[in-house]
Design a protein around this motif. Structure first.
Motif, PDB file in Angstrom:
ATOM      1  N   LYS A 187       1.349  -8.898  11.842  1.00 32.52           N
ATOM      2  CA  LYS A 187       2.391  -7.950  11.453  1.00 32.52           C
ATOM      3  C   LYS A 187       3.538  -8.619  10.739  1.00 32.52           C
ATOM      4  O   LYS A 187       4.307  -7.980  10.049  1.00 32.52           O
ATOM      5  N   SER A 188       3.684  -9.930  10.945  1.00 29.52           N
ATOM      6  CA  SER A 188       4.889 -10.595  10.437  1.00 29.52           C
ATOM      7  C   SER A 188       4.714 -11.063   9.006  1.00 29.52           C
ATOM      8  O   SER A 188       5.538 -11.779   8.480  1.00 29.52           O
ATOM      9  N   LEU A 189       3.654 -10.635   8.393  1.00 26.31           N
ATOM     10  CA  LEU A 189       3.431 -11.092   7.022  1.00 26.31           C
ATOM     11  C   LEU A 189       4.440 -10.433   6.089  1.00 26.31           C
ATOM     12  O   LEU A 189       4.630  -9.222   6.143  1.00 26.31           O
ATOM     13  N   PRO A 190       5.110 -11.245   5.273  1.00 28.85           N
ATOM     14  CA  PRO A 190       6.078 -10.629   4.351  1.00 28.85           C
ATOM     15  C   PRO A 190       5.372  -9.718   3.340  1.00 28.85           C
ATOM     16  O   PRO A 190       4.201  -9.864   3.054  1.00 28.85           O
ATOM     17  N   ASP A 191       6.194  -8.825   2.776  1.00 31.83           N
ATOM     18  CA  ASP A 191       5.633  -7.723   2.003  1.00 31.83           C
ATOM     19  C   ASP A 191       4.855  -8.177   0.774  1.00 31.83           C
ATOM     20  O   ASP A 191       3.772  -7.688   0.483  1.00 31.83           O
ATOM     21  N   GLY A 192       5.463  -9.098   0.038  1.00 31.28           N
ATOM     22  CA  GLY A 192       4.825  -9.556  -1.199  1.00 31.28           C
ATOM     23  C   GLY A 192       3.464 -10.152  -0.911  1.00 31.28           C
ATOM     24  O   GLY A 192       2.471  -9.862  -1.589  1.00 31.28           O
ATOM     25  N   GLN A 193       3.420 -10.966   0.139  1.00 35.90           N
ATOM     26  CA  GLN A 193       2.158 -11.604   0.483  1.00 35.90           C
ATOM     27  C   GLN A 193       1.158 -10.572   0.977  1.00 35.90           C
ATOM     28  O   GLN A 193      -0.040 -10.674   0.725  1.00 35.90           O
ATOM     29  N   ARG A 194       1.677  -9.597   1.660  1.00 33.91           N
ATOM     30  CA  ARG A 194       0.779  -8.552   2.156  1.00 33.91           C
ATOM     31  C   ARG A 194       0.109  -7.840   0.988  1.00 33.91           C
ATOM     32  O   ARG A 194      -1.085  -7.554   1.030  1.00 33.91           O
ATOM     33  N   LYS A 195       0.896  -7.597  -0.045  1.00 38.31           N
ATOM     34  CA  LYS A 195       0.317  -6.931  -1.209  1.00 38.31           C
ATOM     35  C   LYS A 195      -0.793  -7.756  -1.826  1.00 38.31           C
ATOM     36  O   LYS A 195      -1.852  -7.260  -2.194  1.00 38.31           O
ATOM     37  N   GLU A 196      -0.502  -9.055  -1.907  1.00 42.58           N
ATOM     38  CA  GLU A 196      -1.508  -9.947  -2.474  1.00 42.58           C
ATOM     39  C   GLU A 196      -2.762  -9.951  -1.630  1.00 42.58           C
ATOM     40  O   GLU A 196      -3.901  -9.925  -2.137  1.00 42.58           O
ATOM     41  N   MET A 197      -2.531  -9.992  -0.328  1.00 41.02           N
ATOM     42  CA  MET A 197      -3.668 -10.001   0.589  1.00 41.02           C
ATOM     43  C   MET A 197      -4.491  -8.737   0.418  1.00 41.02           C
ATOM     44  O   MET A 197      -5.717  -8.758   0.466  1.00 41.02           O
ATOM     45  N   GLU A 198      -3.778  -7.638   0.249  1.00 41.28           N
ATOM     46  CA  GLU A 198      -4.499  -6.375   0.098  1.00 41.28           C
ATOM     47  C   GLU A 198      -5.332  -6.378  -1.175  1.00 41.28           C
ATOM     48  O   GLU A 198      -6.448  -5.854  -1.198  1.00 41.28           O
ATOM     49  N   LEU A 199      -4.758  -6.972  -2.217  1.00 37.20           N
ATOM     50  CA  LEU A 199      -5.529  -7.090  -3.455  1.00 37.20           C
ATOM     51  C   LEU A 199      -6.816  -7.871  -3.223  1.00 37.20           C
ATOM     52  O   LEU A 199      -7.904  -7.475  -3.653  1.00 37.20           O
ATOM     53  N   LEU A 200      -6.644  -8.975  -2.524  1.00 34.26           N
ATOM     54  CA  LEU A 200      -7.815  -9.784  -2.216  1.00 34.26           C
ATOM     55  C   LEU A 200      -8.795  -8.995  -1.368  1.00 34.26           C
ATOM     56  O   LEU A 200     -10.017  -9.084  -1.550  1.00 34.26           O
ATOM     57  N   TRP A 201      -8.250  -8.234  -0.469  1.00 31.43           N
ATOM     58  CA  TRP A 201      -9.094  -7.414   0.407  1.00 31.43           C
ATOM     59  C   TRP A 201      -9.942  -6.452  -0.406  1.00 31.43           C
ATOM     60  O   TRP A 201     -11.141  -6.298  -0.163  1.00 31.43           O
TER      61      TRP A 201
END
Lengths: 657, 261
Positions: free
Chosen positions: B82-96
């Motif tokens: 849950k503590s993942l910052p927003d920008g990184q989360r977006k990137e992760m979602e892209l990868l997902w």
């Protein structure tokens, strides 16, 4: 095993079985056999030589030999294989046909064969288009460009992946040898021509609608499954059986009659639009065409059903009936059809309308059906539903079929039409012209526009419709501005006049008496002039101009005079007045001051004793004796004719009265 | 990758970036492997189909599955954090999203290969469709497996039980991938419509346009334009060379002037 679909919907998304695919695969495996299959030759390109190319004529010869069919059929079969994507052309790759010359084809790799189980994914298409763009920018055609933009919009979240995958696939392809790369490109291109055809072409992979159940899964043997089997077999046993000699005889007769008219089994004049892309055949056979083709007219002689189901035939028949003054039968039949197939909202009004126009006593276009049918119909009309007029409709249909149809076929109207019918020449297109036709394909009129045109036409016909002079007795005088119609345009609203548009012009109906007293001579003149076919537009405004006060005044005058209705009727010109009266009664919702109907005893025109309670005033004609008796007894001395719907009478008796 | 739990900003972002970079590398390699698998799969059932090809397919598949497993763990663990910052989360979602699309493609290809091997059997070599291919795809397989060269042991005879064994293993693997996709959907909820890609709409043409292969391909098409393409490029190279030559001449002249003035 299914391909995962992230949406996981439970609607209709299974592709139906395409049995032709399995069969085509078998044929293809035979064809490509090096010993017994089609002989192949190498294809020579600039630098490379690619093996396993086959010529069109070889394919056709092999198919004709293998299946023992003639060259034409082999050619169609070959074209089907190409259209499905099992063989692809090397030159002219967009036209998926087999040319019976030395043009080259190649077998498609099994990976790119069409499958029933898995739909063609848009992601793959996007990757393919991106790859082509990488190879050479701007190479995408217009429709591909549009598709690409569209996919970019709705698959936006995947777009990075699409581009990356395209690049990787391109790079992986570079690892292969050059001829293989060329072959793979051709294969992929051919695959997408089949599955994403350019606009305007017909795709062989069109399978219609998706199914709700997956045809690839086995059905589990639940009790429900067995129950369905049991019900099916029980129903099969209970089905009525016909001797096979009878049924086969009927089939043979049907085939013999219709085989000349079938566009697949015999020639279609001038040419089959599906084959030659020339739409003359359709324009010549449209429903509102002036001069029909000979084949069409010949079809009308096959059976009455054929005649009625063809709109042009129906028009012709209507014309004939108009000349014979029995057009009300067809109009009634059409009204019943309209009721059966119309919207549920309008059903009640339509049923009322039909009753008032055709069935009720004193109806303007009264149809001649026997008492039993009439009784059933009117009883049913109390709770009108879609099929309430079925019995009457069948009776009238049989009447027309047995009587009028025979006379129609011998009539001068039909003979005239037959003489004028055209027989178009057969088209003989060569290849170039065929291609030109294919290029000039245009979409036809939208069905919405066609429906609007039909409705306009119907309204026009309703407006100019003829009035039949059937019986000229005092009870059934025709109503000019309750004009007949051949179809009911959607009634505007319940509260407004449920009948035809121009009745709205006469919101207040003048008393028949006033009209009679004021314009007897005029109407008589008019009657003579019209000769049974009223121009209702003239009369309706006439009636409508008279004001309410005049009507009231004249009514009082009438009451004072105390004239008997019969004498009143005798003095009146039959045309307008009953019209006005009846029209005043026709609007069931609007209350009318002078419109209280005296209760009558049930009469029986046909002298058949029927047990019906006195509330149902249903029979159109009362015997004249009973009428005379009733009239002095009636409270309102108006005693004018009134077309009452059975359901209304009940409410009236209870409520008003 | 260990779960990042500390709230210190720099460390977090640094390790998060590293995680992101790792994830990206893994996904890129999976994309590459899937692309190569597709090329290999397109040869199945054709005249170049052989045991070697099946072997290559198997190896590529294994690699793909290993990679997929790794990425799954990596991304799931990070996205559930849950503590993942927003920008990184977006990137992760892209990868997902990229990862799930890859898996779907792989699944399709595997199912198709299974299907084809049912229709066209390797044992009956006459039934292999003559598609016009000649060479094998070992280079593609090498690229997939990131090996410079693939040394294949040639097995001439086809062991009798191989095909059925292969089928059963394939079915197992396909169901494995199925389950992985299912698990993914269950564990992490990525709203696909919220994911925005970075890249351009059109992939840029890769620099090395092979003029010869293009000429070969374009003759297949009916369009007349392509023959000018190789010439165009030759003219570009020529002009470039000319300019370079002119530049050198100018440089030497100026040097001469400098030295002799």
């Amino acid at each position: 095993m299914t391909i995962r679909n992230a949406l996981r919907d439970h609607g209709q998304r299974y592709r139906p079985r395409m049995a032709c695919l399995k069969k085509a695969e078998k044929v293809l495996l035979e064809m490509q056999d090096p010993c017994t299959g089609v002989k192949s030759q190498p294809q020579r390109l600039v630098i490379t030589i690619i093996p396993h190319a086959i010529t069109g004529e070889d394919i056709i010869a092999w198919l004709a030999d293998r299946f023992q069919i003639d060259a034409q059929e082999a050619r169609s079969f070959g074209s089907m294989l190409v259209a499905l994507g099992y063989i692809y052309p090397l030159q002219d790759h967009k036209r998926l046909v087999i040319k019976p010359d030395a043009s080259l084809y190649r077998f498609q790799t099994p990976y790119f064969w069409p499958t029933q189980q898995w739909p063609v994914e848009d992601t793959d298409y996007a990757i393919y288009l991106a790859k082509r763009n990488i190879r050479k920018k701007g190479i995408l055609e217009l429709h591909e460009q549009e598709q690409y933009n569209h996919l970019h919009k709705w698959m936006n979240h995947k777009w990075d992946f699409v581009v990356m995958q395209a690049k990787e696939q391109y790079r992986a392809a570079k690892e292969r040898k050059k001829p293989d790369r060329v072959v793979f490109d051709c294969q992929e291109r051919a695959y997408w021509v089949v599955h994403r055809p350019p606009p305007g072409t017909v795709s062989a992979m069109d399978y219609g609608l998706d199914r709700r159940t997956d045809p690839n899964t086995d059905e589990t043997q639940t009790p429900d499954y067995y129950e369905r089997i049991m019900i099916f077999t029980q129903q099969s046993i209970m089905r009525p059986r016909v001797k096979s000699s009878v049924s086969i005889g009927a089939l043979v007769k049907y085939s013999a009659t219709y085989s000349g008219h079938d566009p697949f089994l015999s020639k279609c004049l001038p040419s089959n639009p599906w084959l030659t892309d020339d739409t003359t055949y359709w324009t010549l056979n449209m429903s509102n065409v002036e001069i029909p083709t000979k084949m069409r007219v010949e079809r009308w002689t096959f059976s009455f059903k054929e005649l009625l189901s063809d709109p042009r035939g129906r028009d012709d028949f209507r014309l004939f009936l108009k000349k014979e003054f029995s057009g009300e039968n067809l109009a009634f039949w059409e009204g019943c059809e309209d009721l059966k197939w119309g919207t549920a909202v309008a059903m009640r009004e339509k049923a009322e309308q039909i009753y008032k126009t055709f069935l009720a006593r004193g109806a303007p276009r009264w149809i001649n059906i026997d008492g039993k049918t009439m009784e059933i119909t009117v009883k049913g009309l109390k709770h009108p539903h879609r099929y309430v007029l079925d019995a009457a409709q069948t009776h009238i249909y049989m009447l027309m079929k047995k009587d009028s149809y025979g006379r129609y076929l011998k009539s001068p109207v039909f003979k005239e039409t037959l003489k004028k019918a055209i027989c178009p020449e057969e088209h003989k297109f060569n290849e170039v012209q065929l291609e030109q036709n294919a290029r000039n394909r245009r979409p036809s009129l939208s069905p919405i526009i066609i429906r609007q045109q039909e409705q306009e036409q119907r309204a026009k016909m309703a407006a100019n419709a003829p009035v039949d002079i059937t019986q000229l007795c005092r009870f059934t005088t025709p109503v000019p501005h309750l004009a007949v119609y051949t179809g009911i345009p959607d009634p505007p609203s319940v509260t407004a006049s449920p009948s035809l548009p121009f009745l709205a012009h006469t919101p207040v109906c003048p008393s028949p008496i006033s009209v009679a007293l004021d314009s007897t001579s005029a109407s008589e003149r008019r009657m003579e002039a019209s000769d049974g076919e009223g121009n209702t537009e003239v009369r309706a405004p006439e009636g409508g101009n008279l004001s309410k006060s005049r009507m009231a005044l004249s009514l009082r005058r009438l009451l004072k005079r105390g004239c008997s209705p019969s004498t009143m009727f005798a003095s009146l010109s039959p045309k307008c007045h009953t019209a006005a009266t009846t029209s005043s009664r026709i609007q069931p919702i609007t209350p009318d001051e002078a419109s209280q109907a005296p209760p009558r005893r049930i009469g029986n025109f046909f002298q058949i004793k029927v047990d019906i309670p006195p509330e149902c005033r249903i029979y159109p004609i009362e015997s004249e004796d009973e009428d005379e008796e009733n009239r002095p007894a009636s409270r309102d001395a108006v005693g004018t004719e009134e077309i009452i719907c059975p359901w209304e009478s009940l409410t009236r008796q209870n409520g008003t009265g | 990758m260990p779960l990042v739990n500390n709230k210190v900003g720099d460390d977090c972002t640094a390790s998060g970036d590293k995680a992101l970079a790792d994830g990206k590398a893994l996904v890129d390699s999976l994309i590459k492997v899937v692309a190569c698998y597709r090329h290999l799969a397109s040869c199945v059932g054709g005249c170049t189909d052989s045991l070697q090809l099946r072997d290559e397919l198997r190896q590529t598949r294994e690699k793909a599955q290993n990679l997929a497993g790794d990425i799954c763990h990596h991304l799931t663990s990070h996205l559930r954090d849950k503590s993942l910052p927003d920008g990184q989360r977006k990137e992760m979602e892209l990868l997902w999203v990229a990862f799930s699309s890859c898996l779907e493609l792989l699944h399709v290809d595997m199912c198709k290969v299974l299907n084809i091997s049912g229709i066209v059997s390797l044992a009956d070599s006459a039934s292999l469709v003559h598609t016009g291919l000649e060479g094998g795809c070992s280079d593609v397989a090498a690229r997939a497996l990131s090996l410079p060269d693939l040394n294949q042991a040639q097995t001439d005879s086809l062991p009798s039980g191989l095909e059925s064994q292969e089928r059963s293993t394939m079915e197992l693997e396909i169901s494995q991938i199925d389950r992985m996709i299912d698990d993914m959907e269950m564990k992490v909820n990525v709203l696909r419509w919220m994911v925005e890609p970075h890249g351009p709409q059109y992939a840029d043409p890769l620099s090395s346009t092979d003029s010869v292969s293009m000429a070969v391909q374009s003759i297949d098409e009916e369009q007349q334009a392509p023959t000018s393409q190789p010439l165009c490029q030759r003219s570009h190279i020529f002009v470039l060379l000319l300019l370079v030559g002119v530049f050198f001449v100018a440089a030497t002249l100026s040097l001469c002037i400098f030295f002799f003035s």
